[in-house]
Enzyme design. Structure first.
Site, PDB file in Angstrom:
ATOM      1  N   ASP A 294       0.856  -1.185   0.000  1.00 23.22           N
ATOM      2  CA  ASP A 294       0.000   0.000   0.000  1.00 23.22           C
ATOM      3  C   ASP A 294       0.893   1.236   0.000  1.00 23.22           C
ATOM      4  OD1 ASP A 294      -2.475   1.390   0.225  1.00 23.22           O
ATOM      5  OD2 ASP A 294      -2.061   1.704   2.353  1.00 23.22           O
TER       6      ASP A 294
ATOM      7  N   ARG B 195       3.637   9.974   2.714  1.00 21.61           N
ATOM      8  CA  ARG B 195       3.430  10.399   4.107  1.00 21.61           C
ATOM      9  C   ARG B 195       3.203  11.893   4.245  1.00 21.61           C
ATOM     10  NH1 ARG B 195       2.015   5.630   6.116  1.00 21.61           N
ATOM     11  NH2 ARG B 195       3.620   4.062   5.751  1.00 21.61           N
TER      12      ARG B 195
ATOM     13  N   GLN C 131      -0.249  12.771   2.966  1.00 16.68           N
ATOM     14  CA  GLN C 131      -1.208  12.271   3.956  1.00 16.68           C
ATOM     15  C   GLN C 131      -1.301  13.194   5.172  1.00 16.68           C
ATOM     16  OE1 GLN C 131      -0.571   8.151   4.934  1.00 16.68           O
ATOM     17  NE2 GLN C 131      -2.163   8.096   6.486  1.00 16.68           N
TER      18      GLN C 131
ATOM     19  N   GLU D  84       8.295   3.650   9.986  1.00 15.73           N
ATOM     20  CA  GLU D  84       8.653   3.049  11.266  1.00 15.73           C
ATOM     21  C   GLU D  84      10.140   2.706  11.328  1.00 15.73           C
ATOM     22  OE1 GLU D  84       5.133   0.388  10.356  1.00 15.73           O
ATOM     23  OE2 GLU D  84       5.404  -0.001  12.494  1.00 15.73           O
TER      24      GLU D  84
END
Lengths: 417, 417
Positions: free
Chosen positions: B232, B236, B239, B362
């Protein structure tokens, strides 16, 4: 522009939704005819599959009207759309030379069942009404933070669910979902208690873009096939619990209703109007070279079970801050491929006044100010048995371009396994 | 269960992704064959359209394999799925009586082009990995508020965009979008600077539900046709600016990649495992009668332009808090109609350790701790020319059920009109 005269007498009334100026596209069936493409004219439907079979209207070698959707016609592009409209006007105007050939292919609307006019490829819903966003933001975040910081710069939207877009007249079953009272430790599961409408227009994308291909607002405007009235049914209590951090999901997924007739962009041409003055200049990819919004009067009507219809709100599509063309240009700006049959909900349309609000959430101010109906009952949200009716039309000089109605009656929630 | 032996020699290796135990479904073409259904076996593809034409496998009167999608087979339902798998096993096992009839219809994988294995009806993406949600929540809201209050009760999801789901190997163009630096007054528009992957599994819904029809988790499990690896792709920075209040939109809409072979639920049967112990008991509609998650090892590999492949993360699908069956039961719980070809992304799969994280967000902790690659360069996010490779397999006793790879190379952003 004034009323265009047709040999279909019922199309010449000042208050028909479907004069010759309109010619909206739908799908119908009768007790003897399978679902097929049709065009509304007065109180009649022109059977396009029959006209095609008779050789009176031919768009391509393969038939395109004997199917229960307009997607094939959409994909043929704007030149074909204009040619089709011109041909229909020629056939239906007063003193048309082919009247005798066409007349046998009219079906009385009262004998017809209306179906979804297209296959919905994907459904996207926007949040582009400033009064609506301000009202909702004020209720949930206070007047100081009503509009999110991005709102005046970007047409906020989210992907909805295409599989539950249904045509006007389809009963809407009250959804079940997770609900959590503010003072409860954990959620329960059961029927939505704060069921609502959202009064919107839906723009139907007619031509496609490739993945990675942006479009200008002018190109986006050209891609739009037509418009419908749209009711984005909403379960406010399900939404309140589920929507952080990724947005509305099951609160909206159970149903979206649309009016049965696609009113073409050409029919709406005389009613173009501009989006409002801006607090901030928009980024270049969102700027419009001309007016891309429309002046369309809209009403919200409620009809309690067995009761009378009652108008509870009136507003206008021109209240929107972003046009559908701007929304479509934004949608494609990341490289997102757009397809014929994509449906773009405008966002809830509310005006500045209290009786111009396009949702019960706003009309009853979150349930704190229930509205009183003529029958003496009150409503904060929708009750089982209520029928919600959204209507709209653009008002011309002695004629109107109507959308018909977008109707849904609420059935009780199903009991759960 | 041990390795099942096939007369296709390459299928008998302990490290092939595609032993007889697997039999995943894809769509392929060659320089002489149009795109059609195929089954992977060792380093070969079984041409299902040819087998059907030869009368060796017949599922229905009308052909179902000479098309570039498996949706028709999906809609036939679980009994047909099992019968098909049994027949394929019979035809391909060692000493199969029909070997001589089948062998001419094997196509070397190296001569084939792989296509999307199905038409994606709609795409929904979930957020069901606890480590991932905790990591992201900690970065954005602090450790005290890492998990949203609803997270342990409800499988959070949002609707994604089906039109840009592409098969492994498709280049991914860096998206453009609105970006706003924290200290800027207004947003700009340009190429994403924080392009990321999300390592996920995708569940493919095989049978449909009607609008208004809820399903139990057991029924939902039965409805799932198979699984793929899913990336997916996420912007970032786009978003961060767009996602309040309605969730991710253009930050995700530009592309989602899937591995080309649908690994069936039957092939994964030996690897079922349970979702974890719960902090809160789930509501009854989400409870599982048995194990509905799978033990599937997953890896994230990066390959800089012209450089070597390097594993940057390893994790396992069993890390998920919610199974796809739970997600599907939740999806239908509101009355949302589900269709064959619906794709459900699991949510990003991260483990507890730093090198088990399924996104660069992450792995680099929001860009604060860039990872260093073997070539000496570092990455916070993906650069143009990087190829991202997601792989996975379930490890059996002397065999594995592999998914192949989900691969995408990043092309520079397009310049804007």
């Amino acid at each position: 522009m004034t009323l265009m005269s047709s040999w279909v007498e019922s199309a010449n009334s000042a208050d028909t939704d479907f004069p010759l100026n309109n010619l909206p596209y739908g799908v119908f069936s009768t007790n003897s005819l399978e679902a097929r493409c049709g065009v509304a004219i007065g109180d009649q439907i022109l059977d396009m599959a029959a006209l095609e079979e008779a050789g009176i209207i031919i768009l391509s070698e393969d038939p395109v009207f004997d199917v229960p959707y307009w997607n094939d016609v959409m994909e043929m592009g704007p030149e074909t759309w204009r040619a089709l409209r011109n041909r229909l006007t020629e056939l239906l105007q007063t003193d048309a030379s082919e009247q005798a050939l066409v007349a046998p292919h009219l079906v009385p609307m009262e004998d017809a069942y209306l179906h979804m006019p297209m296959v919905v490829s994907e459904y996207t819903d926007f949040y582009a009404g400033r009064h609506h966003a301000t009202n909702v933001g004020t209720m949930f975040r206070g007047a100081e933070n009503a509009l999110p910081p991005n709102w005046l710069h970007i047409p906020i939207g989210y992907n909805g669910r295409a599989s539950t877009v249904v045509v006007s007249g389809t009963d809407i079953t009250r959804p079940n979902g997770q609900l959590k009272a503010p003072d409860a430790d954990v959620p329960g599961f059961g029927p939505c208690k704060r069921l609502d409408i959202e009064l919107e227009m839906g723009a139907i994308v007619g031509t496609s873009t490739e993945m990675g291909q942006p479009v200008t607002t002018a190109e986006a405007d050209e891609m739009i096939f037509g418009y419908v009235i749209l009711n984005d049914w909403s379960a406010r209590d399900i939404q309140a619990w589920e929507y952080q951090p990724l947005g509305p999901f099951q609160a909206k997924a159970f149903a979206t209703s649309i009016s049965p007739w696609i009113v073409t962009k050409e029919a709406l041409e005389p009613f173009r109007t501009s989006t409002p003055e801006r607090d901030f200049e928009l980024l270049p990819y969102l700027q419009e070279p001309g007016p891309m919004l429309y002046d369309i009067d809209l009403s919200v009507i409620i009809q309690p079970d067995g009761g009378e219809q009652e108008v509870i709100a009136r507003t206008n599509y021109k209240e929107m801050y972003y046009s559908s063309a701007q929304q479509l240009a934004h949608h494609a700006s990341s490289g997102c491929a757009m397809n014929a049959g994509d449906l773009l909900g405008s966002g809830t349309i509310s005006g500045a006044e209290k009786d111009q609000r396009g949702s019960l959430l706003e009309l009853s101010w979150g349930g704190k100010e229930p509205i009183t109906l003529q029958d003496g009952t009150s409503r904060s949200f929708i009750e089982d048995g209520d029928t919600m009716i959204l209507t709209g039309h653009a008002q011309g000089d002695g004629f109107r371009i109507g959308f018909g109605a977008c109707v849904g009656k609420i059935a009780p929630a199903v009991s759960f396994p």
